[in-house]
Scaffold this motif. Structure first.
Motif, PDB file in Angstrom:
ATOM      1  N   GLU A   1       0.824  -1.213   0.000  1.00  0.00           N
ATOM      2  CA  GLU A   1       0.000   0.000   0.000  1.00  0.00           C
ATOM      3  C   GLU A   1       0.856   1.261   0.000  1.00  0.00           C
ATOM      4  O   GLU A   1       0.525   2.250  -0.671  1.00  0.00           O
ATOM      5  CB  GLU A   1      -0.968  -0.052   1.183  1.00  0.00           C
ATOM      6  CG  GLU A   1      -2.019  -1.141   0.978  1.00  0.00           C
ATOM      7  CD  GLU A   1      -2.703  -1.612   2.253  1.00  0.00           C
ATOM      8  OE1 GLU A   1      -2.697  -0.839   3.241  1.00  0.00           O
ATOM      9  OE2 GLU A   1      -3.233  -2.743   2.269  1.00  0.00           O
TER      10      GLU A   1
ATOM     11  N   ALA B   1       2.339   1.670  -3.623  1.00  0.00           N
ATOM     12  CA  ALA B   1       1.329   2.179  -4.560  1.00  0.00           C
ATOM     13  C   ALA B   1       1.035   3.656  -4.293  1.00  0.00           C
ATOM     14  O   ALA B   1       0.921   4.460  -5.237  1.00  0.00           O
ATOM     15  CB  ALA B   1       0.051   1.358  -4.444  1.00  0.00           C
TER      16      ALA B   1
ATOM     17  N   LEU C   1      -2.551   5.375  -8.349  1.00  0.00           N
ATOM     18  CA  LEU C   1      -3.550   4.364  -8.039  1.00  0.00           C
ATOM     19  C   LEU C   1      -4.059   4.538  -6.611  1.00  0.00           C
ATOM     20  O   LEU C   1      -3.272   4.733  -5.674  1.00  0.00           O
ATOM     21  CB  LEU C   1      -2.951   2.964  -8.193  1.00  0.00           C
ATOM     22  CG  LEU C   1      -2.395   2.613  -9.576  1.00  0.00           C
ATOM     23  CD1 LEU C   1      -1.720   1.249  -9.534  1.00  0.00           C
ATOM     24  CD2 LEU C   1      -3.506   2.635 -10.618  1.00  0.00           C
TER      25      LEU C   1
ATOM     26  N   LEU D   1      -6.174   2.808  -3.445  1.00  0.00           N
ATOM     27  CA  LEU D   1      -6.652   1.543  -2.904  1.00  0.00           C
ATOM     28  C   LEU D   1      -8.141   1.651  -2.614  1.00  0.00           C
ATOM     29  O   LEU D   1      -8.590   2.508  -1.856  1.00  0.00           O
ATOM     30  CB  LEU D   1      -5.888   1.194  -1.619  1.00  0.00           C
ATOM     31  CG  LEU D   1      -6.352  -0.059  -0.873  1.00  0.00           C
ATOM     32  CD1 LEU D   1      -6.210  -1.298  -1.747  1.00  0.00           C
ATOM     33  CD2 LEU D   1      -5.578  -0.211   0.424  1.00  0.00           C
TER      34      LEU D   1
ATOM     35  N   TYR E   1      -6.545  -7.346  -3.998  1.00  0.00           N
ATOM     36  CA  TYR E   1      -6.593  -5.886  -3.963  1.00  0.00           C
ATOM     37  C   TYR E   1      -7.348  -5.346  -5.173  1.00  0.00           C
ATOM     38  O   TYR E   1      -7.243  -5.899  -6.278  1.00  0.00           O
ATOM     39  CB  TYR E   1      -5.179  -5.307  -4.046  1.00  0.00           C
ATOM     40  CG  TYR E   1      -4.374  -5.320  -2.774  1.00  0.00           C
ATOM     41  CD1 TYR E   1      -4.466  -4.269  -1.859  1.00  0.00           C
ATOM     42  CD2 TYR E   1      -3.501  -6.362  -2.496  1.00  0.00           C
ATOM     43  CE1 TYR E   1      -3.701  -4.265  -0.714  1.00  0.00           C
ATOM     44  CE2 TYR E   1      -2.727  -6.367  -1.350  1.00  0.00           C
ATOM     45  CZ  TYR E   1      -2.834  -5.311  -0.460  1.00  0.00           C
ATOM     46  OH  TYR E   1      -2.082  -5.302   0.684  1.00  0.00           O
TER      47      TYR E   1
ATOM     48  N   PHE F   1      -7.263  -1.624  -6.994  1.00  0.00           N
ATOM     49  CA  PHE F   1      -6.771  -0.256  -7.118  1.00  0.00           C
ATOM     50  C   PHE F   1      -7.487   0.403  -8.296  1.00  0.00           C
ATOM     51  O   PHE F   1      -7.711  -0.252  -9.322  1.00  0.00           O
ATOM     52  CB  PHE F   1      -5.259  -0.235  -7.372  1.00  0.00           C
ATOM     53  CG  PHE F   1      -4.421  -0.725  -6.229  1.00  0.00           C
ATOM     54  CD1 PHE F   1      -4.063   0.135  -5.201  1.00  0.00           C
ATOM     55  CD2 PHE F   1      -3.989  -2.045  -6.179  1.00  0.00           C
ATOM     56  CE1 PHE F   1      -3.266  -0.317  -4.150  1.00  0.00           C
ATOM     57  CE2 PHE F   1      -3.200  -2.510  -5.145  1.00  0.00           C
ATOM     58  CZ  PHE F   1      -2.845  -1.645  -4.111  1.00  0.00           C
TER      59      PHE F   1
END
Length: 425
Positions: A343, A346, A352, A354, A416, A418
Motif C-alpha cells: 500500500e 502504490a 492508483l 486503494l 486488492y 486499485f
C-alpha cells in the motif's frame, strides 16, 4: 533431470537416501563443523525445541519438547552440522537428505512458523546480517535476472505441474465455499477466485485487459470468454507454449495474445490490469517499478486487480535481506511483501488509489494441502518424469512449508482493487 545415484548414509537404523552429488552438491555432503560450532548449535536448537509443543526425538538420544507432533532426527550430527553452517537453509537441506522426517511435516512446520520470531535468541537475531546467508547478486530481478529466476521454477516441466494441479492448471490460491476442501471442488474454487478478480477489475465484453503473469492461461481464457481482449505477459517459455495450445483449442486466439515479455517491456493502454501472485517474484528493489508499470499501462478510470501473498511487516523487514531455503531451491530472487509495503509503494509511486482489500489465507492452506496430497499420491509418476527422490523431498518440503505458513498465520493472501480515478495528479 536424472535420478540421483550418489550414496548418502543417514542413521544406521534407516535406509540411506541416494543423493546425486552433481545435481545436489550441498545436500550430498554434510558441511564441516567445528566442535565449538556444533556444540553451540546443539545448545540453541535444544533450547528452542524444549519450549515448543512438539516431540523432537533424536536417534540414540533425548526426546525434547512439550509434546505434540513428532519430529524424528535420524542423524543428529548431520542435522546440527547443517543448521550450524546454514541456519534454516541447512534445516531444509537436512530434510532433503533424509536426516530428519515427520509423520505429519505440516504440523511440525506449523509449530515452527508460529514461533518464528523467537526460535533464534534475540542477541543472534540482532546480528542476523553478520551470520545469515546473503542473496547472490546474479539473482537480482533485473530483466535478465528475472528471466533466469522464473525459468528455474516455472520451466521445470509442464508435465510435473500437471501431476499435482487440477484441470484448470491454476497455480495460486483458490477460493472455496467451505472447509474442509476436497479435490473435486478445486476446479470450481479456482474459477471462483478468477471470477472474483475479473469482477473486481470490471472485465467484460470489449475490455482491454493486460495480465501480468500468464500461468498456464486459465485467467486469460476466462476473460476472453467474457468478450475481453487480453494481452498476457510471461517469462516462462514452457508456460507460454502450453497456454497458447489451450487458447487455440478453445478457439479464442483472436482475443488472446500471450507474449514472452517482461512486465517492464509492456506497452499500450488498458482498461484493466490483473496480476495474480506475481509481485512475490518482483523483489523489493523493483516494487516501485512494478507499480509504476501498472499505473502507466492503465487508462484513466481503469482498475487493477492484484492477488498477493503477504507476511507481517516486521517479519518482512527482519528477513528481507536473508537468503533462505526457498530462495535457494524454489523461488530464486523472490520476496513476499507485507500489506503495508504494497500500500505504501502504490501510494508513493503511482496515481492508483486503494479501493478494496480482502484476505483469505485459510483458503490457501487448503489449496496447498490438496496440491501436496496429490503430489504425494503421484510420487511414482514424478519419478517417471526423471525427478529423483531428493527432488521429491524438496517439493514435499516446499508444499508443506508453505501450507504451514498459512495455517500459522505467518502468511496470508490478499485480493486488492486499485483504481485510477484522478488522471490529472
Amino acid at each position: 533431470m536424472d535420478p540421483g545415484s550418489g550414496p548418502r548414509a543417514v542413521d544406521p537404523g534407516c535406509a540411506p537416501l541416494a543423493v546425486d552429488p552433481v545435481r545436489w552438491p550441498d545436500v550430498a555432503v554434510v558441511p564441516p563443523a567445528s566442535w565449538a560450532r556444533r556444540t553451540a548449535t546443539e545448545t540453541v536448537v535444544g533450547r528452542a525445541l524444549r519450549g515448543l509443543p512438539v516431540r523432537a526425538r533424536f536417534a540414540g538420544g533425548d526426546t525434547l519438547g512439550l509434546g505434540g507432533p513428532l519430529l524424528e532426527v535420524r542423524d543428529p550430527a548431520a542435522f546440527h552440522a547443517r543448521i550450524g553452517a546454514g541456519g534454516l537453509v541447512g534445516f531444509g537441506e537436512s530434510y532433503m537428505a533424509g536426516e530428519w522426517d515427520a509423520p505429519d511435516p505440516v504440523a511440525v512446520l506449523t509449530v515452527l512458523a508460529e514461533h518464528a520470531a523467537d526460535l533464534v535468541p534475540a542477541p543472534l537475531q540482532r546480528l542476523r546480517r553478520l551470520w545469515a546467508p546473503r542473496h547472490p547478486r546474479d539473482e537480482r530481478n533485473t530483466p535478465d535476472g528475472s528471466r533466469s529466476n522464473i525459468s528455474r521454477h516455472y520451466d521445470l516441466s509442464n508435465d510435473l505441474f500437471a501431476l499435482f494441479l487440477d484441470s484448470t492448471l491454476t497455480y495460486s490460491s483458490a477460493v472455496f465455499r467451505g472447509f474442509p476442501a476436497s479435490w473435486d471442488r478445486l476446479p470450481a474454487a479456482q474459477h471462483r477466485k478468477i471470477d472474483r478478480l475479473l469482477d473486481l477489475a470490471g472485465v467484460g465484453a470489449g475490455t482491454r485487459l493486460l495480465e501480468i503473469g500468464t500461468g498456464w492461461g486459465e485467467l486469460a481464457l476466462r476473460a476472453a470468454a467474457r468478450g475481453a481482449r487480453v494481452t498476457s505477459l510471461t517469462l516462462s517459455r514452457e508456460q507460454r507454449a502450453l497456454a497458447l495450445e489451450r487458447v487455440r483449442a478453445a478457439g479464442l486466439d483472436d482475443r488472446v495474445s500471450i507474449e514472452l515479455c517482461d512486465y517492464r517491456e509492456a506497452r499500450g493502454t488498458y482498461d484493466a490490469v490483473v496480476s495474480v501472485e506475481m509481485i512475490e517474484a518482483v523483489g523489493a528493489e523493483f516494487w516501485p517499478t512494478y507499480f509504476r508499470t501498472l499505473d502507466e499501462r492503465l487508462a484513466p478510470g481503469g482498475r487493477v486487480a492484484l492477488q498477493a501473498i503477504t507476511m507481517p511487516h516486521e517479519r518482512m523487514l527482519a528477513s528481507r535481506h536473508t537468503f533462505t531455503w526457498i530462495h535457494k531451491y524454489v523461488f530464486p530472487g523472490g520476496l513476499i511483501p507485507s500489506t503495508r509495503a504494497i500500500e505504501e509503494t502504490a501510494r508513493e509511486h503511482t496515481r492508483l488509489g486503494l479501493t478494496r482489500r480482502d484476505a483469505f489465507g485459510a483458503h490457501y492452506a487448503e489449496t496447498l494441502r490438496l496440491w501436496r496430497e496429490r503430489f504425494t499420491e503421484r510420487a511414482a509418476d514424478v519419478g517417471a518424469l526423471g525427478f529423483d527422490e531428493t527432488f521429491r523431498r524438496l517439493w514435499t518440503f516446499y508444499l508443506a512449508y508453505s501450507e504451514a505458513g498459512f495455517r500459522a498465520g505467518y502468511l496470508d493472501v490478499q485480493q486488492y482493487l486499485f483504481t485510477k480515478e484522478n488522471p490529472g495528479r
